[in-house]
Design a protein around this motif. Sequence first.
Motif, PDB file in Angstrom:
ATOM      1  N   ARG A  88      44.958 -31.071   6.051  1.00 48.95           N
ATOM      2  CA  ARG A  88      43.548 -30.635   6.201  1.00 48.95           C
ATOM      3  C   ARG A  88      43.827 -29.051   5.784  1.00 48.95           C
ATOM      4  O   ARG A  88      44.840 -28.469   6.065  1.00 48.95           O
ATOM      5  CB  ARG A  88      43.290 -30.780   7.628  1.00 48.95           C
ATOM      6  CG  ARG A  88      42.960 -32.322   8.073  1.00 48.95           C
ATOM      7  CD  ARG A  88      42.518 -32.426   9.511  1.00 48.95           C
ATOM      8  NE  ARG A  88      42.245 -33.708   9.858  1.00 48.95           N
ATOM      9  CZ  ARG A  88      41.385 -34.054  10.926  1.00 48.95           C
ATOM     10  NH1 ARG A  88      40.749 -33.189  11.715  1.00 48.95           N
ATOM     11  NH2 ARG A  88      41.270 -35.546  11.126  1.00 48.95           N
ATOM     12  N   ALA A  89      42.617 -28.527   5.516  1.00 52.13           N
ATOM     13  CA  ALA A  89      42.447 -27.263   5.035  1.00 52.13           C
ATOM     14  C   ALA A  89      42.437 -26.211   6.430  1.00 52.13           C
ATOM     15  O   ALA A  89      42.156 -26.976   7.746  1.00 52.13           O
ATOM     16  CB  ALA A  89      41.285 -26.727   4.384  1.00 52.13           C
ATOM     17  N   ASP A  90      43.034 -25.219   6.356  1.00 53.14           N
ATOM     18  CA  ASP A  90      43.284 -24.446   7.539  1.00 53.14           C
ATOM     19  C   ASP A  90      41.864 -23.921   8.253  1.00 53.14           C
ATOM     20  O   ASP A  90      41.885 -23.804   9.521  1.00 53.14           O
ATOM     21  CB  ASP A  90      44.021 -22.951   7.195  1.00 53.14           C
ATOM     22  CG  ASP A  90      45.379 -23.192   6.744  1.00 53.14           C
ATOM     23  OD1 ASP A  90      45.965 -24.269   6.906  1.00 53.14           O
ATOM     24  OD2 ASP A  90      45.949 -22.184   6.199  1.00 53.14           O
ATOM     25  N   ALA A 131      53.615 -24.852  15.011  1.00 55.99           N
ATOM     26  CA  ALA A 131      54.223 -23.963  15.851  1.00 55.99           C
ATOM     27  C   ALA A 131      53.088 -22.965  16.536  1.00 55.99           C
ATOM     28  O   ALA A 131      52.884 -22.786  17.662  1.00 55.99           O
ATOM     29  CB  ALA A 131      55.061 -23.418  15.383  1.00 55.99           C
ATOM     30  N   TYR A 132      52.122 -22.739  15.668  1.00 53.94           N
ATOM     31  CA  TYR A 132      51.132 -21.530  16.159  1.00 53.94           C
ATOM     32  C   TYR A 132      50.217 -21.351  14.886  1.00 53.94           C
ATOM     33  O   TYR A 132      50.365 -21.969  13.784  1.00 53.94           O
ATOM     34  CB  TYR A 132      51.620 -20.105  16.205  1.00 53.94           C
ATOM     35  CG  TYR A 132      52.836 -19.694  15.474  1.00 53.94           C
ATOM     36  CD1 TYR A 132      52.454 -19.210  14.099  1.00 53.94           C
ATOM     37  CD2 TYR A 132      54.074 -19.722  15.818  1.00 53.94           C
ATOM     38  CE1 TYR A 132      53.301 -18.672  13.156  1.00 53.94           C
ATOM     39  CE2 TYR A 132      55.228 -19.397  14.643  1.00 53.94           C
ATOM     40  CZ  TYR A 132      54.713 -18.739  13.267  1.00 53.94           C
ATOM     41  OH  TYR A 132      55.628 -18.272  12.494  1.00 53.94           O
ATOM     42  N   PRO A 133      48.988 -20.924  14.936  1.00 53.08           N
ATOM     43  CA  PRO A 133      48.476 -20.608  16.520  1.00 53.08           C
ATOM     44  C   PRO A 133      48.272 -21.817  17.351  1.00 53.08           C
ATOM     45  O   PRO A 133      48.275 -22.811  16.786  1.00 53.08           O
ATOM     46  CB  PRO A 133      46.984 -20.025  16.023  1.00 53.08           C
ATOM     47  CG  PRO A 133      46.597 -20.673  14.807  1.00 53.08           C
ATOM     48  CD  PRO A 133      47.932 -20.835  13.853  1.00 53.08           C
ATOM     49  N   ALA A 136      45.980 -25.048  21.779  1.00 53.61           N
ATOM     50  CA  ALA A 136      44.782 -24.914  22.943  1.00 53.61           C
ATOM     51  C   ALA A 136      43.796 -23.909  22.674  1.00 53.61           C
ATOM     52  O   ALA A 136      42.713 -23.663  22.832  1.00 53.61           O
ATOM     53  CB  ALA A 136      45.577 -24.357  24.089  1.00 53.61           C
ATOM     54  N   VAL A 137      44.235 -22.634  21.652  1.00 52.37           N
ATOM     55  CA  VAL A 137      43.500 -21.459  21.248  1.00 52.37           C
ATOM     56  C   VAL A 137      42.309 -22.121  20.220  1.00 52.37           C
ATOM     57  O   VAL A 137      41.243 -21.722  20.407  1.00 52.37           O
ATOM     58  CB  VAL A 137      44.217 -20.612  20.605  1.00 52.37           C
ATOM     59  CG1 VAL A 137      43.239 -19.294  20.113  1.00 52.37           C
ATOM     60  CG2 VAL A 137      45.011 -19.869  21.786  1.00 52.37           C
ATOM     61  N   GLU A 138      42.709 -22.973  19.611  1.00 53.15           N
ATOM     62  CA  GLU A 138      41.980 -23.681  18.416  1.00 53.15           C
ATOM     63  C   GLU A 138      40.770 -24.711  19.149  1.00 53.15           C
ATOM     64  O   GLU A 138      39.491 -24.311  19.092  1.00 53.15           O
ATOM     65  CB  GLU A 138      42.606 -24.731  17.605  1.00 53.15           C
ATOM     66  CG  GLU A 138      41.605 -25.460  16.489  1.00 53.15           C
ATOM     67  CD  GLU A 138      42.487 -26.138  15.549  1.00 53.15           C
ATOM     68  OE1 GLU A 138      41.612 -26.722  14.674  1.00 53.15           O
ATOM     69  OE2 GLU A 138      43.854 -26.298  15.586  1.00 53.15           O
ATOM     70  N   ILE A 139      41.276 -25.154  20.121  1.00 55.42           N
ATOM     71  CA  ILE A 139      40.374 -26.173  21.080  1.00 55.42           C
ATOM     72  C   ILE A 139      39.504 -25.340  22.043  1.00 55.42           C
ATOM     73  O   ILE A 139      38.110 -25.499  22.136  1.00 55.42           O
ATOM     74  CB  ILE A 139      41.083 -27.096  22.047  1.00 55.42           C
ATOM     75  CG1 ILE A 139      41.841 -28.268  21.218  1.00 55.42           C
ATOM     76  CG2 ILE A 139      40.179 -27.701  23.157  1.00 55.42           C
ATOM     77  CD1 ILE A 139      42.515 -29.053  22.002  1.00 55.42           C
ATOM     78  N   ASP A 151      49.501 -23.465  24.932  1.00 60.15           N
ATOM     79  CA  ASP A 151      50.183 -24.527  24.446  1.00 60.15           C
ATOM     80  C   ASP A 151      51.408 -24.666  25.595  1.00 60.15           C
ATOM     81  O   ASP A 151      52.110 -23.576  25.980  1.00 60.15           O
ATOM     82  CB  ASP A 151      50.671 -25.048  23.391  1.00 60.15           C
ATOM     83  CG  ASP A 151      49.753 -25.208  22.320  1.00 60.15           C
ATOM     84  OD1 ASP A 151      48.422 -25.204  22.672  1.00 60.15           O
ATOM     85  OD2 ASP A 151      49.908 -25.054  20.925  1.00 60.15           O
ATOM     86  N   MET A 152      51.702 -25.891  25.895  1.00 60.99           N
ATOM     87  CA  MET A 152      53.069 -26.281  26.731  1.00 60.99           C
ATOM     88  C   MET A 152      53.599 -27.393  26.512  1.00 60.99           C
ATOM     89  O   MET A 152      52.908 -28.390  26.173  1.00 60.99           O
ATOM     90  CB  MET A 152      52.739 -25.739  28.604  1.00 60.99           C
ATOM     91  CG  MET A 152      51.800 -26.847  29.002  1.00 60.99           C
ATOM     92  SD  MET A 152      51.557 -26.535  30.823  1.00 60.99           S
ATOM     93  CE  MET A 152      53.154 -26.875  31.605  1.00 60.99           C
TER      94      MET A 152
END
Length: 372
Positions: A88-90, A131-133, A136-139, A151-152
């Motif tokens: 998928r594209a970024d 690994a990042y970003p 959780a921040v995307e959601i 994330d954890m």
Amino acid sequence: MADVFISGSGVFTPPHVITNDELVASFNAYVELFNAENAEGIAAGEIVAKAPSSSDFIVAASGIEQRYVMDKEGTLDPARMCPRYAPRADDEPSLMAEMGCAAAKDALAQAGVVSSDVDLVIVAASNMERAYPAMAVEIQQLLDAGGFAFDMNVACSSATFGIQAAADMIRGGSATRALVISPEVTSGHLEWRDRDCHFIFGDVATAVLLEAGDIAQNPQFKVLSTACATQFSNNIRNNFGFLRRAHDQMDDRRDMQFMQNGRKVFKEVLPLVSKHIKSHLDREGVVADDLSRLWLHQANKSMNDYIGKKVLGREPEAGEQPNILQDYANTSSAGSIIAFAKHSDDMAAGDKGLICSFGAGYSVGSVIVERV
């Protein structure tokens, strides 16, 4: 210190089902191909011939009858035996975020809460898509939630550890509403070509919404107490990571997927989990007979039966210890949450239950809740 309530839960179920019979047919076709291609080495004793699997073996070993997956075609291709996910594209939503959002929206709808009122998002899962970003921040962005997100990973205990982290933050005042989301694309880190484990996992995503008591409009369960513990062990392991990939092991797919020493896990984890639950109950003054429901990690039916009997001091009665293994298989951190989401509506006010997870690490997490 604020009371904490679970106000909603959600489960996203993938679109494709793989039955044991379908899985066995594909696996056995792969075995025939492997043994034919390596006939000379097998005859010379240089290569060990692979043995076929069977549906009876899978059910006897695990209690699993089927599993849900995000990709069926690639997984069942005897020449491939692993899922195929198109890149998928970024700027497109990632697969895990898409799954996590679907489960989160169900939890929010159940609680009657809009996503913009959420100020903490925790993605707690076994294997992150990157690994990042942070996933959780995307959601958080996709849901238009506020506050902060992270994330954890505590393997199969990620969801219960996430619930403890969220509950502690709400009690401490750093958050008011928290989504703990567990998107588990376990098909991507399972070795479908290994007879000992090819049947274990399935894909799913779950979400739980936790709220401070003074703002919860539709609380379902009060979180009475949480407890987490870890003890290092190599008996369940996944070596995937950039360091492994940098060590000229790009072709060693097996080294970077789920691996376990099942006998040692069974022997060591069962007493660890039973002792943990008993200690948690004793600390809170809760006796086993006070529990109306045990929502255990869905790894193996024999393990759950043993733990239920050990904790209750008797065979669990029908409905006391619900299993979803037969339908969903092992879904890592999401398993106990699926059981909770699907087998809690019938509980009466004042009924208590315990959510418990256990897995690699070793890790054990437990959450005592009471129906409002």
